[in-house]
Each structure stands twice: as structure tokens, then as C-alpha cells.
Design a protein around this motif. Sequence first.
Motif, short mmCIF file in Angstrom:
data_model
loop_
_atom_site.label_atom_id
_atom_site.label_comp_id
_atom_site.label_asym_id
_atom_site.label_seq_id
_atom_site.Cartn_x
_atom_site.Cartn_y
_atom_site.Cartn_z
N GLN A 1 31.72 19.01 -36.55
CA GLN A 1 31.15 19.18 -35.22
C GLN A 1 31.97 20.16 -34.38
OE1 GLN A 1 28.24 17.88 -33.80
NE2 GLN A 1 27.84 17.46 -35.97
N GLU B 1 33.03 14.83 -40.22
CA GLU B 1 32.11 14.67 -39.09
C GLU B 1 32.72 15.32 -37.85
OE1 GLU B 1 29.52 11.24 -36.77
OE2 GLU B 1 30.55 10.76 -38.64
N ASP C 1 23.34 18.91 -39.45
CA ASP C 1 23.93 19.18 -38.14
C ASP C 1 25.04 18.21 -37.77
OD1 ASP C 1 22.27 21.31 -37.72
OD2 ASP C 1 20.83 20.21 -36.49
N GLN C 2 25.07 17.04 -38.40
CA GLN C 2 25.97 15.98 -37.99
C GLN C 2 27.19 15.82 -38.88
OE1 GLN C 2 25.36 14.49 -35.07
NE2 GLN C 2 23.57 15.85 -34.98
#
Length: 308
Positions: free
Chosen positions: A27, A23, A167-168
Motif C-alpha cells: 500500500q 499489505e 489493489d490491497q
Amino acid sequence: MTDTLQKFMFENAGVRGEFVELEQSWQQMLSHQNYPQAVKTILGELMAASALLSANLKFNGTMIMQIHGDGPVKLMVVECDANLRLRATAKLAEDAIIEDHETLQDLVHAHGQGRFVITLDPNDKVPGQQAYQGIVPLDGDSIATVIENYMLRSEQLDTKLWLAANDQVARGMLLQKLPKTGGSGAQVDDDADAWNHAVLLGDTLKREELLTTNISILMHRLFWEQTLRVFDPLHPVFHCGCSREKVGDMLRMLGAEEVESAITEIGRLDINCDFCGKHYSFDPVDCAQLFIAKTLTEGTSPASDIKH
């Protein structure tokens, strides 16, 4: 929040497994890039797979996964070292228009010429030693299938992967049948049964569940009836090893004539790292010093310094 890779083994069965949850590192990687959604999905899956495979290697170096494409995506690269330090990038065709629904085959295997490459680059190479490299056709309609086929052909290891990214987060699970160590035919049959049962359990895992559920819950949900040996978790991180020195080495490889020509045309060289976005700038003096330093290192004098 810390990214996690969790190893486990089935007790009394020749099966090992891993979960990975990226994560923070995912990111950080995305913060330097602006990819279409379909590219993010595939690159994130490749990044999760890289961590899963690297964690099983007894190897002091870096594993590099590359997909060379013949469609709108020309290259995907993920690097993961022995400390689970990761970085990733993708190169798109200049005229690429990519829709969210496009698949791996659409993006990198449009004309059947895509290739999958794994390179093991040791940190402590002896003189003359080359990195190990395996190159195969892009055989499969997903990152998981491509790697499963590669592992079976190149390493003779039954491997199953479940991968997902958005996206996360990028998450994945790996199951691997341990190599046979001899013993009776009954033991071999038991191992095969255990392997098939583990894969059946893994196949109940859906993509949305993988994306929305943390790995400790997933492990319990899938394997609560199994006796597992669970190891201390590992923690992957985003890391880019680029530096001004390495960019200078790249410019030296281009040669003084080409660098001088570029400097004459545009005045300075501005270079951004494809992996982390860090900016490096070299003006005419900087570039001249690169080649003076190279000449001095080689033990000769630059022509302009020779006295007659």
C-alpha cells in the motif's frame, strides 16, 4: 498490521518453503504511483517474488529484479535488501493504453524482445568488484514461470512459485527442492517423491484463495498432513534509500555542461524519485555547488578560482 514472511521446512524431506504477505508495504508503494490495474498485478507479483527469493540468500546486499519490456511497459524494477526492505517502480511508454485483462506477454514481451534480469549488488564491494548479474530472455507467460525457469537454468534449483496481487495485497508461496547432499539412491527417490507431492499440494492453491486468505491459514490448509518445521517470522517493509546527495551524484554524472544547459533553459531542476515520489529541487546555485564540491574532492581548484 505488520507484513510477514514465514519460512518452513518439510521434516525428513528435502523441501523448504516460504509464504509472504505484503499489505502495508504494498500500500505504501502504491500510494506514490498511479498504475493501470494490469501493471499493479504484475508489479505486485514481482515484489512478492523478490521477498521470497531474497529471504533465502546469505548475502549482505540488495537483490534487484528487472523486466525490460518491448511493449507498453518498458521497465519494471523491484529491489529487496538483506533486511527485506523493498521498493518497486514501473516505467510505461508515453502513449501506453493498458486494459485490465492484459498479460505479462502483452505488456512487456509484445515483440519477443523482453528480458529478465537479476542483479546481486553487495554492500561491501572491494575495489574492482562488480555486482553479479544474470540476464535471460523472458521465458514464460507469468512472473512465477519466468522466475522458475530462471532458477532452474541459472541456479539448477527446482523452484515453484504461486503469486497474486491486487489493489490491497501481494501474496506468494515458494517451494524449493533442496540440493542433493549425497546418500543412497533410495534417499534421492524419497526426496523426489516428497518434492512432487509438495508441488501437487501447492497446485491446489487458487489465485483467489491466495488473495483472500492470510498465510497462517493457507499453511495449515495446504500442509496439515505434513510435519513442518516452522521458523520465526520475518517482517518485510517498504523502504526507499533515495537522498538529495544521491540525486546530486546523478546530476554530476550527467556532467556540468548538460546540467548548465538544462538550468539555462528551465531555470531549475525538479526531480521526483521513481520509487517513493519524494521531490528534490536544484536551483542554479545548488547545481554550481555540486560541481565545485566535486572539483574540491578531486583535489583541484575550479577554473574560476585559479589565480594568475
